[in-house]
Design an enzyme around this catalytic site. Sequence first.
Site, PDB file in Angstrom:
ATOM      1  N   GLU A  16       9.096   2.062  33.331  1.00  0.00           N
ATOM      2  CA  GLU A  16       7.881   2.082  33.734  1.00  0.00           C
ATOM      3  C   GLU A  16       7.583   2.378  35.099  1.00  0.00           C
ATOM      4  O   GLU A  16       6.798   3.099  35.782  1.00  0.00           O
ATOM      5  CB  GLU A  16       7.142   0.705  33.357  1.00  0.00           C
ATOM      6  CG  GLU A  16       6.748   0.477  31.909  1.00  0.00           C
ATOM      7  CD  GLU A  16       5.956   1.422  31.027  1.00  0.00           C
ATOM      8  OE1 GLU A  16       5.200   2.176  31.709  1.00  0.00           O
ATOM      9  OE2 GLU A  16       5.964   1.352  30.026  1.00  0.00           O
ATOM     10  N   SER A  22       2.926  12.529 -15.702  1.00  0.00           N
ATOM     11  CA  SER A  22       2.011  13.315 -16.634  1.00  0.00           C
ATOM     12  C   SER A  22       0.336  12.695 -16.272  1.00  0.00           C
ATOM     13  O   SER A  22      -0.111  13.253 -16.537  1.00  0.00           O
ATOM     14  CB  SER A  22       2.216  12.633 -17.940  1.00  0.00           C
ATOM     15  OG  SER A  22       3.531  13.220 -18.432  1.00  0.00           O
TER      16      SER A  22
END
Length: 697
Positions: A109, A380
């Site tokens: 950072e 299906s």
Amino acid sequence: MKKQQIRPGKPRRKYAFPIITERFLPHVMRFKKSLRLTAAITAVMVLGIVSMLLYLRFQSLPATSISQSSRMLDLQGQVIDTFHTGENRSSVPLNDISPYLIKATLAIEDHRFYEHKGFDMKGMARAVMVNVETMSAKQGASTLTQQLARNLYLTHEKTWERKLKEAMYTVQLEMNYSKDEILGLYLNQIYYGHGAYGIEAASQLYFKKHASQLTLAESAMLAGIPKGPKYYSPFMDMKNAKDRQLTILHAMKEAGDITEEQADAAYKEVLTFQPLGSGEQAGFAPYFRDYIRYIAVDKLGINEQLLNEGGVTIYTTLDPTAQRAAEDAVKNGLAGSEEQQAALVSIDPRNGYIKAMVGGRDYKTNQYNRALAETRQPGSSFKPVLYLTALHSGFMTPVTRFKSEPTAFTYDEGRKSYEPHNYNDKYFNDFIDMRTAIASSDNIYAVNTIMTVGADRVIETARKLGITSPMNPVPSLALGTFPVSPLQMASAFAVIANGGVKVEPIAILRITDKSGHIIYEAERHEEQVINPAEAYVMTSLMESVFEGGGTANRVSSIIKRPVAGKTGTTSTDAWLVGYTPELTTAVWVGYDKNRKLTLTEAHRAAPIFAQYTEQALSAIPPKIFPIPGGVVNVYVDPSSGKLAAATCPNKRLESFVAGTEPTEVCGGPAAKDTPADSTAKENNRTWWNDLKRWWKN
């Protein structure tokens, strides 16, 4: 003429190089004036800066911004979630935080934190160069002090006023606090995702240990989360989290904090995470709550900090009755199974409201939302899309017949072949029509259909219904071999249930700020994408799935109302997607690792659907599916597909799109109804049969 008098005074200076002097003297004089002006401006600026610094030095910092709880409401206005706004926070001194975590945070950072005075000029210059080279604004250069100032005192809006205030507060923080104090404040307030603010809360959440006990590997993992909790949380995306951990370990190595051997060992270490929500109830509708956050932040662009702390209210479409029914049905449907998963998503087809969502069997142990996963073959249950295409094509009707027997199909101009099989290799070995094929889920009939109407047309219909997942125009498409999410399947069937009108599914109705002002409101989008008559005929055909001989007949006694739908089964997935006039629901069951299903496991989708549908609609009277104009109901001979005369031994009332009903007659004079008469007969037949079934059950 008088001589001109010369005024007495200082004699004129003689220059050593008169010509050069005459040429450059004006420039020198102007430079001296500019120098004086520059010096004066500099002095004023220095005086201004000193005055500003003195002012800031004695000016008190403002009170930190106070978070306000944000709420998520269900369709009835009841609170289903309150977003974390600092409750899960536990501050600890800097010396009670692992040195590994501190070094990891600084390395990724702000590695010059102890060198600058709040602003990293080198970092800013580097960011500008990178942004200019890439023609973007992706590279930032905020120091920890700047981030702390922004998080403590300001919002995240991108305005010059906010940036100016941030700079002032950054200076004040550096003046009033030591570097260690600033670092401690930062690590105790930064957001680490999942409601954890500060490193102590994060350490407990992810690893169930104190921040002082974090290892190098754990520290590198946690240090990467604040940049983007929804992207780098190991609970959300482990690959992103590991990639970020590796980046941080490299940064620590470059800074001289660790050796290459330590970095390699830390990256290879297998971390043991505390299950998210462990020891606590997951709460109501946890998968839906996560979905709402995803929609709000990623789709609608709501600022995440505003969502967490801004006091906003999100009005959702969740029906608490339906959601409880869904959670109960999944729990009961999976009883006796330790690892099998399930997903359920339910939509009101009339308005697109997502009424219920369950993404798995246990949110506390696994937060992956399978209701949104586009990784499972629908089998299906995809066939209604195929048969809807067939009805629209004009090539086929409900009485079109194909022979159900082992068949090898050729395609791609004869260069390829495809040989499908029926479930358990059961065939009629005779000609069957569309209703029988749908009820029994005959694969041979389905592939004959796609070869007749064309796979491209089937994909076109799928897109109209809202299915966006990738598909290829091959014969196996008829059997649902391309993955589709349960949400998309429910959305597609909702179009059929709604008479062919597509209403975009929505989960968020509106969002208001803390003052009640609307910052987002959903717009209703609907479009007639399927002919209403074709949609009704498809619904009529799918009602047979729940009748005698249908693949969902075993749960017909549970559902005491008209219902249509389709089952789907592959070796690893089982589905039932169906609907009533008020509710469309997709249910999937299977295993996360594509483990094959036993016969018992494959039969769990239908009971979940049935229990959920009845419980969710328990307070709503049963309704038949409305019959639109353009539908003709006639008696047909099932064995021939012809109109049934009085002397025909077998009769079945069948629905057709007007103009496609058969014209040939079986057994003598035609027993054909007019559209009005046949509609009345169908209404009487439906009500009578349904009434008998409700009475018996």
